[in-house]
Write a protein that holds these residues in place. Sequence first.
Motif, mmCIF file in Angstrom:
data_model
loop_
_atom_site.group_PDB
_atom_site.id
_atom_site.type_symbol
_atom_site.label_atom_id
_atom_site.label_comp_id
_atom_site.label_asym_id
_atom_site.label_seq_id
_atom_site.Cartn_x
_atom_site.Cartn_y
_atom_site.Cartn_z
ATOM 1 N N ASN A 216 7.290 -21.794 -11.203
ATOM 2 C CA ASN A 216 6.794 -20.431 -11.022
ATOM 3 C C ASN A 216 5.824 -20.010 -12.123
ATOM 4 O O ASN A 216 4.839 -19.321 -11.868
ATOM 5 C CB ASN A 216 7.961 -19.449 -10.978
ATOM 6 C CG ASN A 216 8.716 -19.549 -9.673
ATOM 7 O OD1 ASN A 216 8.188 -20.067 -8.688
ATOM 8 N ND2 ASN A 216 9.952 -19.084 -9.661
ATOM 9 N N ARG A 217 6.143 -20.422 -13.323
ATOM 10 C CA ARG A 217 5.239 -20.056 -14.413
ATOM 11 C C ARG A 217 3.880 -20.718 -14.224
ATOM 12 O O ARG A 217 2.841 -20.096 -14.431
ATOM 13 C CB ARG A 217 5.843 -20.479 -15.765
ATOM 14 C CG ARG A 217 7.061 -19.651 -16.136
ATOM 15 C CD ARG A 217 7.551 -19.962 -17.542
ATOM 16 N NE ARG A 217 8.867 -19.372 -17.770
ATOM 17 C CZ ARG A 217 9.645 -19.650 -18.817
ATOM 18 N NH1 ARG A 217 9.243 -20.517 -19.745
ATOM 19 N NH2 ARG A 217 10.820 -19.067 -18.950
ATOM 20 N N LEU A 218 3.898 -21.964 -13.809
ATOM 21 C CA LEU A 218 2.655 -22.696 -13.610
ATOM 22 C C LEU A 218 1.817 -22.066 -12.503
ATOM 23 O O LEU A 218 0.616 -21.860 -12.647
ATOM 24 C CB LEU A 218 2.957 -24.150 -13.240
ATOM 25 C CG LEU A 218 2.910 -25.136 -14.399
ATOM 26 C CD1 LEU A 218 3.428 -26.496 -13.943
ATOM 27 C CD2 LEU A 218 1.475 -25.263 -14.919
ATOM 28 N N VAL A 219 2.486 -21.780 -11.393
ATOM 29 C CA VAL A 219 1.788 -21.175 -10.255
ATOM 30 C C VAL A 219 1.115 -19.888 -10.710
ATOM 31 O O VAL A 219 -0.057 -19.626 -10.421
ATOM 32 C CB VAL A 219 2.771 -20.873 -9.109
ATOM 33 C CG1 VAL A 219 2.138 -19.962 -8.076
ATOM 34 C CG2 VAL A 219 3.242 -22.169 -8.467
ATOM 35 N N SER A 220 1.861 -19.098 -11.442
ATOM 36 C CA SER A 220 1.342 -17.810 -11.883
ATOM 37 C C SER A 220 0.180 -17.993 -12.854
ATOM 38 O O SER A 220 -0.824 -17.279 -12.791
ATOM 39 C CB SER A 220 2.476 -17.037 -12.551
ATOM 40 O OG SER A 220 2.149 -15.709 -12.733
ATOM 41 N N PHE A 221 0.303 -18.961 -13.708
ATOM 42 C CA PHE A 221 -0.755 -19.259 -14.686
ATOM 43 C C PHE A 221 -2.070 -19.558 -13.962
ATOM 44 O O PHE A 221 -3.106 -18.943 -14.219
ATOM 45 C CB PHE A 221 -0.310 -20.451 -15.542
ATOM 46 C CG PHE A 221 -1.347 -20.975 -16.488
ATOM 47 C CD1 PHE A 221 -1.747 -20.233 -17.597
ATOM 48 C CD2 PHE A 221 -1.915 -22.238 -16.294
ATOM 49 C CE1 PHE A 221 -2.694 -20.728 -18.493
ATOM 50 C CE2 PHE A 221 -2.855 -22.739 -17.179
ATOM 51 C CZ PHE A 221 -3.258 -21.991 -18.277
ATOM 52 N N LEU B 24 17.182 -13.323 -11.781
ATOM 53 C CA LEU B 24 16.039 -14.079 -12.270
ATOM 54 C C LEU B 24 15.208 -13.267 -13.240
ATOM 55 O O LEU B 24 14.853 -12.124 -12.977
ATOM 56 C CB LEU B 24 15.158 -14.499 -11.086
ATOM 57 C CG LEU B 24 15.900 -15.309 -10.030
ATOM 58 C CD1 LEU B 24 15.712 -14.677 -8.662
ATOM 59 C CD2 LEU B 24 15.444 -16.744 -10.039
ATOM 60 N N SER B 25 14.918 -13.887 -14.324
ATOM 61 C CA SER B 25 13.948 -13.310 -15.220
ATOM 62 C C SER B 25 12.624 -13.523 -14.496
ATOM 63 O O SER B 25 12.365 -14.601 -13.976
ATOM 64 C CB SER B 25 13.979 -14.067 -16.541
ATOM 65 O OG SER B 25 13.089 -13.493 -17.448
ATOM 66 N N ASP B 26 11.819 -12.498 -14.421
ATOM 67 C CA ASP B 26 10.629 -12.592 -13.561
ATOM 68 C C ASP B 26 9.546 -13.464 -14.193
ATOM 69 O O ASP B 26 8.643 -12.982 -14.866
ATOM 70 C CB ASP B 26 10.095 -11.190 -13.264
ATOM 71 C CG ASP B 26 9.129 -11.210 -12.091
ATOM 72 O OD1 ASP B 26 8.583 -12.287 -11.782
ATOM 73 O OD2 ASP B 26 8.923 -10.149 -11.480
ATOM 74 N N ASN B 27 9.661 -14.753 -13.930
ATOM 75 C CA ASN B 27 8.758 -15.714 -14.550
ATOM 76 C C ASN B 27 7.328 -15.613 -14.052
ATOM 77 O O ASN B 27 6.391 -15.801 -14.821
ATOM 78 C CB ASN B 27 9.287 -17.130 -14.336
ATOM 79 C CG ASN B 27 10.465 -17.414 -15.231
ATOM 80 O OD1 ASN B 27 10.308 -17.476 -16.447
ATOM 81 N ND2 ASN B 27 11.647 -17.547 -14.650
#
Lengths: 351, 351
Positions: free
Chosen positions: A195-200, A160-163
């Motif tokens: 995952n990107r959204l959560v992190s955002f 996984l690319s660490d999104n």
Amino acid sequence: MATIKDLSLKCGVSVSTVSKALNGYKDIGEETKRNILKAANEIGYFPDSNARALKTKKTYNIGVLFSTMFNHGLRNEYFAHILASFNEYATGKGYDINFIEHNVGDRKMTFLEHCSYRNFDGVCIACCADFFDNEIQQVVNSKIPVVVIDHIYNEAISILSDNMEGMRQLTQYIIDQGHKRIAYIHGTNSSVTHNRLVSFYQVLRENGLTIPNEYVVEGIYRDSDTSGLLTQRLLDLQVPPTCIIAPDDYSALGVMNTIRRSGLRIPEDISVAGYDGISVAQALEPKLTTIRQDTDRIGTEAAKQLINLIERPMVTSISNVYLKVSLMKGSSVGYVTSTELNRPSRQSIVD
Amino acid sequence: MATIKDLSLKCGVSVSTVSKALNGYKDIGEETKRNILKAANEIGYFPDSNARALKTKKTYNIGVLFSTMFNHGLRNEYFAHILASFNEYATGKGYDINFIEHNVGDRKMTFLEHCSYRNFDGVCIACCADFFDNEIQQVVNSKIPVVVIDHIYNEAISILSDNMEGMRQLTQYIIDQGHKRIAYIHGTNSSVTHNRLVSFYQVLRENGLTIPNEYVVEGIYRDSDTSGLLTQRLLDLQVPPTCIIAPDDYSALGVMNTIRRSGLRIPEDISVAGYDGISVAQALEPKLTTIRQDTDRIGTEAAKQLINLIERPMVTSISNVYLKVSLMKGSSVGYVTSTELNRPSRQSIVD
DNA sequence: CTGAAAGCGCTTACAG
DNA sequence: CTGAAAGCGCTTACAG
């Protein structure tokens, strides 16, 4: 092509002896062995891959499974680059790669049927429109060693690319540049997008920021027109964002075009960020602020893990490997001055 | 996987009969045949590709040969798109594709050795750094059916994007827009480059135009930095061109960046054209004026010709197939007004 | 119309 | 240390 029999005649020994010499068996005379190896080199002998595979059940062929839909597969730069490095690593280990397809001639096959028909030693699943597709699940649940890129199944190794980390770095950088009104045009729903959204949101929260719901909208990966349209809507908001994050670099072009058509400058009037780090992003001016996904390492690591799993199943754990991403600062995200920070329009949003 | 023996037991007939039924032999009882086909479908039987290939010398595998150098192979968008459509067509005809490589495990192989090791039914050669490479010639001169993309060998079928015609259309369009001082940054020498250059000069001549030697310079395909540098030199000429043709769309980005950095506008002050018609060219503003190479048809046509050659060698002629290109007008090439035409600086060049 | 047999080019127990 | 033999899963003359 020369066969093992030709070689055995040439060397005056039996085919068994030739085969064993070639395959590194210990119980062969030093000189006999040397002779055979020499002769093999001379006539450019290689064992026929089909004959060998029939006997050993090992093909040294790896199947690669991906969606061929529009904008997917080989036409997707992110995937094509991963495949290139996957192939380079695999090749170095003696494996060739094959594409897994649905139909073979007039008959349709399931993906799994294709795999057994070709006897792939292992399979790499990447860049799928739908990871929950039933046929893909079948492959994952089969006996075949599987590595998956950018998705997690319980039964397979995932690269996984660490999104989460990528989006964290990008968002934090934008915030550090003074931005508080950050919009995010994200791609179609998937675990990557999730995952990107959560992190955002997480990074916003950590920095004590909240944004209006209208700032987060769903676009389509690699569709710059759609991102362009959505950008227009963002610009039309009563309180528009000071920075827009596109689903990916390619889509960022659409965002930039729309902004410029509105007579605004990048990054003086509004900032833009992308995701992926594809080459074109760095040929633009201003250079795009983005997160580079390490396609070389993703491909290499996937091949490495898969071949480990094939060759040493008992010592290779089924795990998830996260690969580092890196922030490419570029210059499409500008610094927001404190004057701007004091504008009433902004204050009304921030708290 | 179920074998033909399992199937023969299930149906109560011999393996010979099963094999013949499955392969469409005529001398099989109607009902027997129906039974066998039904049972085969039920258990999802497919003949093992290796066993079949061993016996028939037909693998339904096509090798694809390309350079893996930087900016080549899968990382080159032009080639990746061709490969995608090649694969889609081949797959529909029952052929899988494989990459041809140099090394297989610890042992090096020549390309031709790799082909015989895998028993490819045919080979597609594309996107090579050096078509005159000795190992590639070996493959072309072998017994294996070969199709080549964008290069002509006497012994193989060639599929060519019509570079003469493409360059003709592009140059003529630029001239029709009133340009007389046209510069051409071309790619590294190859038959493709050669044809484009010949055509470029030819169209100029037909239109009664001559250009100074400094207007034609050698760049590098897909290297936007180099094209950017060369653009600067062109701009620094005492009498700079009014239009610059880049080696390809990607390089055109470098040309455009340099122009803008000089404070000039595109196309008002100077025009730019590319070549390829890759998607990103159309996401730029102004849209790039370029020649679209029809990657879909190139790939499809290559696969079609190759499979014809494999399956019907006696009725497939070894010919060169030229594929149409199309002009994408875009808006990066502007119209040069007559006022500008009368400028002394230009007159001194034109005749 | 059906089936027994040979053979494609290898590998690998097994015997010597 | 070497080799004869069986067998991987198919296809295809050939016999019946």
